[in-house]
Write a protein that holds these residues in place. Structure first.
Motif, short mmCIF file in Angstrom:
data_model
loop_
_atom_site.label_atom_id
_atom_site.label_comp_id
_atom_site.label_asym_id
_atom_site.label_seq_id
_atom_site.Cartn_x
_atom_site.Cartn_y
_atom_site.Cartn_z
N LYS B 8 0.83 -1.20 0.00
CA LYS B 8 0.00 0.00 0.00
C LYS B 8 0.87 1.25 0.00
CE LYS B 8 -3.64 2.36 2.50
NZ LYS B 8 -4.38 2.54 3.72
N PHE B 33 4.10 9.92 -2.43
CA PHE B 33 3.70 8.67 -1.80
C PHE B 33 4.89 7.73 -1.69
CE2 PHE B 33 -0.23 10.52 -3.04
CZ PHE B 33 -1.11 10.12 -2.05
N ALA B 64 -1.90 3.73 -7.46
CA ALA B 64 -1.58 4.91 -6.66
C ALA B 64 -0.35 5.57 -7.27
CB ALA B 64 -1.30 4.51 -5.21
N ASN B 88 -8.35 2.99 -8.20
CA ASN B 88 -7.65 4.08 -7.51
C ASN B 88 -7.73 3.89 -5.99
OD1 ASN B 88 -6.59 6.41 -6.53
ND2 ASN B 88 -7.85 7.77 -7.80
N GLN B 89 -6.57 3.66 -5.39
CA GLN B 89 -6.50 3.41 -3.95
C GLN B 89 -7.14 4.54 -3.15
OE1 GLN B 89 -2.48 2.40 -2.20
NE2 GLN B 89 -3.01 4.09 -0.86
N ALA B 90 -6.93 5.79 -3.62
CA ALA B 90 -7.39 6.95 -2.86
C ALA B 90 -8.91 7.00 -2.73
CB ALA B 90 -6.87 8.22 -3.52
#
Lengths: 402, 258
Positions: B8, B33, B64, B88-90
């Motif tokens: 992650k 990130f 991400a 999309n992780q966000a």
């Protein structure tokens, strides 16, 4: 004595496999195994494979044993072996980095501090892992204008692109060096500018340590930034950046002349001397940085600057000029102190300050940003009766300005 | 062994975090990130298990920023396969992220082979409760142990070491396949030379595997993100020591402290 690296000796693509096809590689075959390198190496007695043995193992086809050992973690890239070699074998800048690089590939674990620093260099462009956006923050404390190249109004090339470097940007005592340099440029009316947050570490310790890939990444970044601007010369106060720009960067296309601040100010001594009006009544001993002295042949410039300061009396340590003992910070040593301690090895910075103390000097003068923290730390643990401070040559010059 | 490491990306706190104009999200202007630290340990633990017991390491991420660099670095370190799920992780909450990852793992094989370990990091700086791993285990109907700092696999099971508060450690036997939230690997995460990462970028490939988008990306609605606010200030007592002492006693009495 070591002079400017002849680029035909070796090129950037040379590997251990192709080394023996280069002139520098063939020269290895002429080694007479005299052992001068091993004897002059400051950590020679702590190595399983001294430089002499590395050559012998290479010639006899046993280099793998060297690569699989930790022996070369003790090499601080101080150029002592290379400077003394009667056969002119290029140990520090050709053979040893290639062997170290393979060591890094083979080792599943490397000392944590070194690993963190290499990772920080890749991600943030500085070994301490500081925000790259804060790199030029020190400039607001300089007391004089420190122009950014990106904000330059004039169309013509700037005379001096000042490459500030990491310790001199982020480390509190390192910034004293930067503030002093800015004051000196200002006093001399030099047309200069810095890259600000666009700058990343020049990567000298990447190349001389273990990490050619890291070095190339940093080089590519800095060259791209250089190419955006017009400048007549690069001046840096970091002896390691000076080394990288002088020896390796030309292999990647850098053509501009490069000077270390001591060389630049020594060249401007006629203009600088009348400005040095504050007397500094101190006994000063000067430590030759490896990357300026043995690697660059520059011994007289810093001494001429120190002697130009009214009241300064210059005294020499037992080992000086080509025989100077490394502070222990080169070749990754900056981030291996814990490792050396674990292995029971004396910190070279402590060995060196003992020599400085023996001169009876008040000031240990240096010209490389690693040395300030290394020697100040060493002075905290090495007993001495008479107070001693560590100052970069430019700091003393700035102190002497009216 | 069949090892899945779930990676992650989390905000890099080397840059100061700021709240965006919407008052909810992070200002993305200077936001970078990086890989979540415990996930880096999960990868190291998987590589150590592979070196000792053989097998295959698959690293899995949601989409991400900067995630490709992390996947190539994992391949350069010795992972065999890198998978990116194009979600999309966000935009996902932890429940939905666990759902997406569970769907991917179910599509890999149902049931998962008995020598399978699914290794997420134990927590992330934006999932301090460490909810992802237990949610994932629930979705996959697999046993779960979190805060794991040692794994010794044996036929069809594994002995895992877990850390508790106060310096206590526990040993558990868990049937495989299982989900283990990794706190730390047996060794610090290894260094990989930049040249090796570059070689991986040239020769290796990141696999993109489509998964059905989750029907409910978030279970909770975020109302406000804000920096810590000072609630009160210290009061400095001025005067001679006697006056200060008298005033101090007065305050303590008033607050029923003495």
């Amino acid at each position: 004595m070591v002079a400017q690296l002849d680029p035909t000796v070796v090129d950037r693509n040379t590997t251990l496999d192709t080394l023996l096809q280069t002139p520098a590689g063939r020269r290895l075959m002429t080694c007479i195994q005299c052992g001068t390198c091993a004897a002059t190496c400051p950590y020679g007695e702590g190595m399983d494979f001294s430089p002499r043995l590395v050559i012998n193992m290479l010639r006899r086809g046993f280099l793998d044993e060297v690569i699989q050992s930790e022996s070369l973690l003790r090499c601080v890239a101080c150029y002592a072996c290379m400077a003394k070699c009667p056969r002119g074998i290029r140990l520090t800048d050709v053979l040893l980095p290639l062997v170290k690089e393979q060591t890094l590939v083979q080792q599943s674990e490397i000392p944590a501090e070194l690993q963190k620093s290499l990772q920080n260099l890749l991600r943030y462009g500085n070994p301490m892992g500081e925000s790259p956006r804060k790199r030029a923050n020190w400039a607001t404390t300089a007391g004089v204008q420190v122009p950014l190249l990106a904000q330059r109004q004039s169309n013509g090339p700037v005379e001096v692109l000042w490459f500030v470097e990491c310790y001199t940007s982020f480390y509190a005592r390192g910034q004293d060096n930067s503030r002093a340099t800015a004051k000196l440029f200002d006093a001399l009316g030099v047309d200069f500018a810095i890259l600000g947050n666009e700058e990343k570490c020049a990567g000298d310790c990447g190349q001389l340590t273990w990490e050619s890939g890291l070095f190339e990444t940093l080089t590519a970044h800095n060259l791209e930034v250089f190419n955006k601007y017009r400048f007549n010369r690069i001046v840096t106060g970091d002896a390691h950046a000076f080394n990288a720009f002088r020896i390796r960067y030309p292999m990647y296309g850098l053509q501009a002349p490069v000077e270390h601040t001591t060389g630049f100010f020594a060249r401007h001594l006629p203009q600088l001397r009348p400005l040095l009006t504050q007397r500094l009544d101190r006994r000063v001993t000067y430590h030759d940085p490896c990357c300026l002295g043995r690697a660059g042949g520059s011994y007289d410039e810093a001494r001429a600057l120190l002697e130009a300061i009214p009241g300064v009396k210059l005294v020499e340590m037992v080992h000086h000029r080509a025989n100077a003992i490394c502070c222990g910070g080169g070749g990754g040593g900056m981030w291996l102190d814990t490792y050396y301690k674990q292995k029971g090895l004396e910190r070279l910075s402590e060995r060196r300050v003992k020599e400085a103390i023996a001169t009876g000097a008040d000031v240990l003068a240096v010209a490389c940003p690693y040395e300030v923290s290394r020697f100040e730390d060493a002075l905290k643990v090495v007993p001495h009766d008479r107070p001693m401070v560590v100052r970069d040559v430019v700091e003393l010059l700035a102190e002497s300005l009216a | 062994m069949n090892l899945y490491v779930l990676l992650k990306m989390v905000p890099d706190t080397v840059e100061e975090l700021n709240v965006a104009a919407d008052g909810k999200s992070l200002d993305s202007e200077f936001l970078r990130f990086k890989l979540n630290d415990p996930d880096e340990h999960a990868l190291e633990q998987a590589l150590l298990l592979k070196e000792k017991h053989g097998g295959k390491v698959t690293v899995v991420t949601l989409d991400a920023p900067e995630v490709d660099d992390v996947l190539f670095t994992a391949l350069a370190k010795g992972a065999d396969r890198a998978v990116k799920l194009p979600v999309n992780q966000a935009e996902l909450g932890t429940v939905a992220a666990a759902r997406v990852l569970a769907d991917f793992l179910k599509a890999e094989a149902t049931p998962l082979p008995p020598d399978t370990l699914v290794l997420p990091g134990s927590y992330a700086i934006d999932d301090l409760e460490g909810e992802l791993a237990p949610l994932l285990a629930t979705a996959l109907e697999l046993p779960y142990v979190g805060v794991v700092c040692g794994i010794a696999p044996a036929e069809g099971k594994a002995t895992v070491r877990k850390e508790f508060a106060g310096g206590l450690r526990g040993e558990f036997e868990v049937a495989l396949p299982a989900v283990l939230g990794i706190q730390s690997a047996d060794k610090p995460p290894r260094y990989v030379p930049v040249a090796k990462v570059r070689a991986a970028m040239k020769s290796a490939r990141i696999e993109t595997v489509d998964v059905p988008p989750p029907d409910r990306p978030r279970q909770l609605e975020l109302e406000r993100t804000y920096k810590p606010e000072a609630a009160g200030h210290a009061e400095m007592l001025e005067g001679s020591p006697e006056e200060v002492a008298d005033r101090l006693v007065e305050i303590l009495v008033k607050n029923s402290a003495i």
